[in-house]
Design an enzyme around this catalytic site. Structure first.
Site, PDB file in Angstrom:
ATOM      1  N   VAL A  33       0.823  -1.213   0.000  1.00 14.33           N
ATOM      2  CA  VAL A  33       0.000   0.000   0.000  1.00 14.33           C
ATOM      3  C   VAL A  33       0.860   1.268   0.000  1.00 14.33           C
ATOM      4  O   VAL A  33       0.433   2.318   0.464  1.00 14.33           O
ATOM      5  CB  VAL A  33      -1.004   0.005   1.179  1.00 14.33           C
ATOM      6  CG1 VAL A  33      -2.041  -1.088   0.993  1.00 14.33           C
ATOM      7  CG2 VAL A  33      -0.302  -0.145   2.523  1.00 14.33           C
ATOM      8  N   ASP A  66       1.070  -5.290   3.425  1.00 11.80           N
ATOM      9  CA  ASP A  66       2.361  -4.684   3.736  1.00 11.80           C
ATOM     10  C   ASP A  66       2.209  -3.170   3.784  1.00 11.80           C
ATOM     11  O   ASP A  66       1.912  -2.529   2.777  1.00 11.80           O
ATOM     12  CB  ASP A  66       3.385  -5.077   2.662  1.00 11.80           C
ATOM     13  CG  ASP A  66       4.750  -4.475   2.925  1.00 11.80           C
ATOM     14  OD1 ASP A  66       5.608  -5.199   3.453  1.00 11.80           O
ATOM     15  OD2 ASP A  66       4.962  -3.291   2.588  1.00 11.80           O
ATOM     16  N   TYR A  76       4.371   5.332   5.324  1.00 12.08           N
ATOM     17  CA  TYR A  76       3.275   5.432   4.356  1.00 12.08           C
ATOM     18  C   TYR A  76       2.118   6.271   4.890  1.00 12.08           C
ATOM     19  O   TYR A  76       1.321   6.792   4.109  1.00 12.08           O
ATOM     20  CB  TYR A  76       2.725   4.052   3.989  1.00 12.08           C
ATOM     21  CG  TYR A  76       3.695   3.115   3.334  1.00 12.08           C
ATOM     22  CD1 TYR A  76       4.949   3.521   2.886  1.00 12.08           C
ATOM     23  CD2 TYR A  76       3.351   1.768   3.153  1.00 12.08           C
ATOM     24  CE1 TYR A  76       5.827   2.635   2.301  1.00 12.08           C
ATOM     25  CE2 TYR A  76       4.218   0.881   2.559  1.00 12.08           C
ATOM     26  CZ  TYR A  76       5.449   1.305   2.139  1.00 12.08           C
ATOM     27  OH  TYR A  76       6.312   0.416   1.553  1.00 12.08           O
ATOM     28  N   LYS A  82       6.763  -1.284   8.903  1.00  5.97           N
ATOM     29  CA  LYS A  82       8.189  -0.983   8.834  1.00  5.97           C
ATOM     30  C   LYS A  82       8.534   0.198   9.738  1.00  5.97           C
ATOM     31  O   LYS A  82       7.796   1.197   9.767  1.00  5.97           O
ATOM     32  CB  LYS A  82       8.594  -0.661   7.388  1.00  5.97           C
ATOM     33  CG  LYS A  82       8.170  -1.696   6.381  1.00  5.97           C
ATOM     34  CD  LYS A  82       8.566  -1.301   4.970  1.00  5.97           C
ATOM     35  CE  LYS A  82       7.893  -2.181   3.943  1.00  5.97           C
ATOM     36  NZ  LYS A  82       6.450  -1.889   3.783  1.00  5.97           N
ATOM     37  N   HIS A 110      12.976   0.014   7.601  1.00  9.17           N
ATOM     38  CA  HIS A 110      12.584   0.377   6.239  1.00  9.17           C
ATOM     39  C   HIS A 110      13.788   0.582   5.316  1.00  9.17           C
ATOM     40  O   HIS A 110      13.751   0.213   4.142  1.00  9.17           O
ATOM     41  CB  HIS A 110      11.725   1.636   6.281  1.00  9.17           C
ATOM     42  CG  HIS A 110      10.783   1.759   5.141  1.00  9.17           C
ATOM     43  ND1 HIS A 110       9.635   2.505   5.186  1.00  9.17           N
ATOM     44  CD2 HIS A 110      10.798   1.235   3.888  1.00  9.17           C
ATOM     45  CE1 HIS A 110       8.991   2.438   4.038  1.00  9.17           C
ATOM     46  NE2 HIS A 110       9.688   1.678   3.226  1.00  9.17           N
ATOM     47  N   SER A 122      14.848  -4.054   5.307  1.00 12.95           N
ATOM     48  CA  SER A 122      14.475  -3.743   3.927  1.00 12.95           C
ATOM     49  C   SER A 122      15.553  -2.862   3.323  1.00 12.95           C
ATOM     50  O   SER A 122      16.102  -1.985   4.004  1.00 12.95           O
ATOM     51  CB  SER A 122      13.118  -3.024   3.900  1.00 12.95           C
ATOM     52  OG  SER A 122      12.726  -2.714   2.574  1.00 12.95           O
ATOM     53  N   LEU A 131       6.449  -5.089 -10.404  1.00 11.01           N
ATOM     54  CA  LEU A 131       5.931  -4.646 -11.702  1.00 11.01           C
ATOM     55  C   LEU A 131       6.591  -3.346 -12.159  1.00 11.01           C
ATOM     56  O   LEU A 131       6.229  -2.801 -13.199  1.00 11.01           O
ATOM     57  CB  LEU A 131       4.411  -4.448 -11.627  1.00 11.01           C
ATOM     58  CG  LEU A 131       3.614  -5.631 -11.074  1.00 11.01           C
ATOM     59  CD1 LEU A 131       2.121  -5.312 -11.082  1.00 11.01           C
ATOM     60  CD2 LEU A 131       3.902  -6.913 -11.847  1.00 11.01           C
ATOM     61  N   GLY A 132       7.555  -2.854 -11.372  1.00 10.59           N
ATOM     62  CA  GLY A 132       8.239  -1.623 -11.741  1.00 10.59           C
ATOM     63  C   GLY A 132       7.297  -0.443 -11.819  1.00 10.59           C
ATOM     64  O   GLY A 132       7.453   0.413 -12.694  1.00 10.59           O
ATOM     65  N   ASN A 171      -3.911 -10.011 -10.201  1.00 10.93           N
ATOM     66  CA  ASN A 171      -2.580 -10.283  -9.661  1.00 10.93           C
ATOM     67  C   ASN A 171      -2.549 -11.517  -8.773  1.00 10.93           C
ATOM     68  O   ASN A 171      -1.473 -12.067  -8.500  1.00 10.93           O
ATOM     69  CB  ASN A 171      -2.079  -9.077  -8.865  1.00 10.93           C
ATOM     70  CG  ASN A 171      -1.726  -7.895  -9.748  1.00 10.93           C
ATOM     71  OD1 ASN A 171      -1.601  -8.021 -10.959  1.00 10.93           O
ATOM     72  ND2 ASN A 171      -1.592  -6.725  -9.141  1.00 10.93           N
TER      73      ASN A 171
END
Length: 271
Positions: free
Chosen positions: A21, A46, A51, A76, A106, A134, A185-186, A235
């Protein structure tokens, strides 16, 4: 739909497919996206302190009617703060849960090791089932593993056929760390590539499904982001087909990182 899981080094089971998200505003758009994902069978969401939408994730979970233990929640630690354990408590309040399933640093702002004792403390206090990182390179992972009492069970990085960080993936396997893929998916850029489209045509699938399948067929958890119900559902259709060896080889050849052991091509933070 039943999403397969992968067992982490600490015994936890992480679903191979989750909804990311990032850049989804707090409010109805985020709530609706998470609700749509849970409705079609996703069992992993996630989010992150950075965010700003943990409240919406929590609201969607409550509105879904699913039991808390049915949904794997990742958040995160924002390394602009100083105390991961205290920040985890605030995340739990915003999410409206007693603990998260995975809590990760993060990015390695300020160095890879300073926040790890606080992550371990968050685990000891019961704020999270598992802890990880991450955007950490192999060298940064090694520093955390060598200096900590617990080792990270996940390293979440940008990973796709175009960001095929083979040395990082192999090092994670050797160290018992699950590499997890974000931006598979870039942000949509990878969908129009000619090779991806050709593999998708051979497989009778969409480019997005092919890119996600490339990850999960390797046992790599993947967290695509979408706010559109139909794409969220699309997806998820990953577990009733396999890519051929030729398909995998063609996608592998798209790598632009030279098989790096780095998690990032450049840092977006100072110090």
């Amino acid at each position: 739909m039943t999403v397969p899981t992968r067992r982490l080094a600490d015994g936890a089971e992480i679903p191979l497919l989750g909804l990311g998200v990032w850049q989804v505003p707090n409010g109805p758009e985020c709530v609706n996206a998470v609700r749509a994902a849970l409705d079609v069978g996703y069992r992993h969401v996630d989010t992150a302190q950075a965010y700003g939408n943990e409240e919406s994730v929590g609201q969607a979970l409550r509105e879904s009617g699913l039991a808390r233990e049915e949904v794997f929640i990742t958040t995160k630690f924002y390394p602009g703060r100083r105390d991961p354990a205290a920040e985890a408590e605030q995340s739990l309040r915003r999410l409206g849960v007693d603990r998260v399933d995975l809590y990760i640093i993060h990015w390695p702002r300020g160095g890879p090791t300073w926040a790890w004792p606080g992550m371990e403390r968050a685990h000891e206090l019961g704020h999270t089932r598992s802890i990880g990182v991450s955007n950490f390179s192999v060298g940064e992972l090694d520093e955390v593993i060598d200096g900590g009492r617990r080792q990270p069970v996940v390293d979440q990085v940008q990973f796709s056929p175009f960001k095929y960080r083979l040395a990082l993936l192999e090092a994670c396997r050797t160290k018992g760390v699950a590499l997890e893929a974000y931006s598979p998916l870039g942000t949509g850029r990878n969908l129009s590539d000619a090779t991806v489209k050709r593999v998708a045509e051979r497989a009778g699938r969409t480019p997005a499904q092919v890119l996600l399948r490339w990850c999960v067929q390797r046992g790599i958890p993947v967290i695509p982001k979408s706010t559109h119900r139909e794409r969220i559902a699309e997806n998820a259709q990953l577990f009733d087909f396999r890519l051929s060896d030729q398909d995998i080889a063609d996608l592998d050849a798209l790598d632009r990182t030279e098989g790096t052991d780095r998690a990032l091509e450049r840092k977006w933070w100072r110090s």
